[in-house]
Design a protein around this motif. Sequence first.
Motif, mmCIF file in Angstrom:
data_model
loop_
_atom_site.group_PDB
_atom_site.id
_atom_site.type_symbol
_atom_site.label_atom_id
_atom_site.label_comp_id
_atom_site.label_asym_id
_atom_site.label_seq_id
_atom_site.Cartn_x
_atom_site.Cartn_y
_atom_site.Cartn_z
ATOM 1 N N GLU A 103 4.596 7.556 28.926
ATOM 2 C CA GLU A 103 5.090 8.240 27.722
ATOM 3 C C GLU A 103 6.346 9.047 28.036
ATOM 4 O O GLU A 103 7.333 8.997 27.295
ATOM 5 C CB GLU A 103 4.005 9.149 27.148
ATOM 6 C CG GLU A 103 4.443 10.002 25.980
ATOM 7 C CD GLU A 103 4.814 9.207 24.739
ATOM 8 O OE1 GLU A 103 5.875 9.502 24.139
ATOM 9 O OE2 GLU A 103 4.067 8.291 24.367
ATOM 10 N N ARG A 104 6.319 9.791 29.136
ATOM 11 C CA ARG A 104 7.499 10.599 29.512
ATOM 12 C C ARG A 104 8.710 9.705 29.772
ATOM 13 O O ARG A 104 9.830 10.020 29.363
ATOM 14 C CB ARG A 104 7.191 11.456 30.736
ATOM 15 C CG ARG A 104 6.373 12.688 30.418
ATOM 16 C CD ARG A 104 6.399 13.694 31.544
ATOM 17 N NE ARG A 104 5.905 13.151 32.800
ATOM 18 C CZ ARG A 104 4.688 13.373 33.285
ATOM 19 N NH1 ARG A 104 3.842 14.131 32.624
ATOM 20 N NH2 ARG A 104 4.320 12.847 34.431
ATOM 21 N N SER A 105 8.471 8.583 30.438
ATOM 22 C CA SER A 105 9.583 7.666 30.715
ATOM 23 C C SER A 105 10.114 7.037 29.434
ATOM 24 O O SER A 105 11.327 6.890 29.269
ATOM 25 C CB SER A 105 9.147 6.568 31.697
ATOM 26 O OG SER A 105 8.947 7.120 32.973
ATOM 27 N N ALA A 106 9.224 6.669 28.519
ATOM 28 C CA ALA A 106 9.668 6.082 27.248
ATOM 29 C C ALA A 106 10.516 7.090 26.478
ATOM 30 O O ALA A 106 11.565 6.731 25.917
ATOM 31 C CB ALA A 106 8.468 5.635 26.419
ATOM 32 N N THR A 107 10.102 8.340 26.469
ATOM 33 C CA THR A 107 10.872 9.379 25.776
ATOM 34 C C THR A 107 12.238 9.562 26.429
ATOM 35 O O THR A 107 13.257 9.676 25.730
ATOM 36 C CB THR A 107 10.085 10.708 25.764
ATOM 37 O OG1 THR A 107 8.846 10.484 25.078
ATOM 38 C CG2 THR A 107 10.861 11.824 25.094
ATOM 39 N N LEU A 112 18.198 8.388 26.472
ATOM 40 C CA LEU A 112 19.328 7.692 27.099
ATOM 41 C C LEU A 112 19.784 6.472 26.296
ATOM 42 O O LEU A 112 20.661 5.732 26.731
ATOM 43 C CB LEU A 112 18.946 7.249 28.518
ATOM 44 C CG LEU A 112 18.655 8.362 29.514
ATOM 45 C CD1 LEU A 112 18.076 7.806 30.800
ATOM 46 C CD2 LEU A 112 19.939 9.150 29.793
ATOM 47 N N GLU A 113 19.141 6.262 25.133
ATOM 48 C CA GLU A 113 19.430 5.142 24.246
ATOM 49 C C GLU A 113 19.172 3.776 24.902
ATOM 50 O O GLU A 113 19.810 2.788 24.565
ATOM 51 C CB GLU A 113 20.855 5.237 23.689
ATOM 52 C CG GLU A 113 21.054 6.492 22.860
ATOM 53 C CD GLU A 113 22.449 6.638 22.294
ATOM 54 O OE1 GLU A 113 23.321 5.807 22.586
ATOM 55 O OE2 GLU A 113 22.654 7.609 21.538
ATOM 56 N N TYR A 121 7.807 2.588 15.932
ATOM 57 C CA TYR A 121 8.039 1.351 16.692
ATOM 58 C C TYR A 121 9.140 1.583 17.715
ATOM 59 O O TYR A 121 10.069 2.354 17.470
ATOM 60 C CB TYR A 121 8.459 0.212 15.755
ATOM 61 C CG TYR A 121 7.338 -0.265 14.867
ATOM 62 C CD1 TYR A 121 6.555 -1.347 15.235
ATOM 63 C CD2 TYR A 121 7.064 0.377 13.663
ATOM 64 C CE1 TYR A 121 5.514 -1.776 14.424
ATOM 65 C CE2 TYR A 121 6.026 -0.052 12.846
ATOM 66 C CZ TYR A 121 5.264 -1.130 13.238
ATOM 67 O OH TYR A 121 4.234 -1.558 12.442
ATOM 68 N N LEU A 122 9.036 0.880 18.850
ATOM 69 C CA LEU A 122 10.086 0.945 19.863
ATOM 70 C C LEU A 122 10.761 -0.419 19.974
ATOM 71 O O LEU A 122 10.097 -1.452 19.991
ATOM 72 C CB LEU A 122 9.506 1.362 21.215
ATOM 73 C CG LEU A 122 9.061 2.823 21.289
ATOM 74 C CD1 LEU A 122 8.353 3.114 22.606
ATOM 75 C CD2 LEU A 122 10.238 3.765 21.115
ATOM 76 N N TYR A 123 12.077 -0.383 20.057
ATOM 77 C CA TYR A 123 12.914 -1.582 20.114
ATOM 78 C C TYR A 123 13.803 -1.555 21.354
ATOM 79 O O TYR A 123 14.217 -0.481 21.791
ATOM 80 C CB TYR A 123 13.894 -1.609 18.938
ATOM 81 C CG TYR A 123 13.339 -1.678 17.563
ATOM 82 C CD1 TYR A 123 13.424 -2.855 16.828
ATOM 83 C CD2 TYR A 123 12.793 -0.562 16.939
ATOM 84 C CE1 TYR A 123 12.962 -2.924 15.521
ATOM 85 C CE2 TYR A 123 12.337 -0.620 15.635
ATOM 86 C CZ TYR A 123 12.426 -1.804 14.936
ATOM 87 O OH TYR A 123 11.971 -1.866 13.642
ATOM 88 N N LEU A 124 14.175 -2.735 21.829
ATOM 89 C CA LEU A 124 15.312 -2.850 22.723
ATOM 90 C C LEU A 124 16.543 -2.655 21.834
ATOM 91 O O LEU A 124 16.572 -3.133 20.697
ATOM 92 C CB LEU A 124 15.348 -4.225 23.382
ATOM 93 C CG LEU A 124 14.199 -4.535 24.342
ATOM 94 C CD1 LEU A 124 14.201 -6.008 24.725
ATOM 95 C CD2 LEU A 124 14.291 -3.648 25.576
ATOM 96 N N PRO A 125 17.562 -1.943 22.305
ATOM 97 C CA PRO A 125 18.707 -1.643 21.433
ATOM 98 C C PRO A 125 19.373 -2.873 20.815
ATOM 99 O O PRO A 125 19.729 -2.843 19.632
ATOM 100 C CB PRO A 125 19.667 -0.901 22.362
ATOM 101 C CG PRO A 125 18.774 -0.276 23.379
ATOM 102 C CD PRO A 125 17.662 -1.277 23.593
#
Length: 166
Positions: A103-107, A112-113, A121-125
């Motif tokens: 979780e900390r790394s995802a945040t 860092l975009e 939801y989380l996406y690749l940019p």
Amino acid sequence: MLGGLRVPERALNRIRDRWGADAPDVIRQNPYVLAREVAGIGFATADAIAMRLQFDLKSPHRICAGILFSLEQAADMGHTCLPRRELLATAREILNLGEDLIERSATAMEDLEELVSEDGYLYLPDLYGAEVAVAEGLAAMISLEIPGEPLSEIERSRLSEEQFKA
């Protein structure tokens, strides 16, 4: 050092082309850079190299690479994103680490975009950008007025309600 990586010769050539004499130092600092920047080397290979180098299992480099790998696998199955909880659970299985570290790394990756977060939801940019572009294109198409004569009552009567609305 490069000979001991146990990767195909083509990958070794790509590593040498990319970093030259600095390759051993680059790999010792972050073996997961191989998965991001060298075609033919994925997360599993980079992780195996990291283990041979006795790289820290809880390294932010490893955790971020595992998160990206999880999203890339989802993309290979046709998904542009994953619900945050599902992504964290998948990364936890791959990395065999606690959710708090992931979780900390995802945040941090969001800050860092390197990940985009929207509506849980989380996406690749790059996939987020593609999805936004498609949505904007569809919205523009919907707002277009189509030239031509209005349908006559007879023509309209032959259409179902759904066809007429389309």
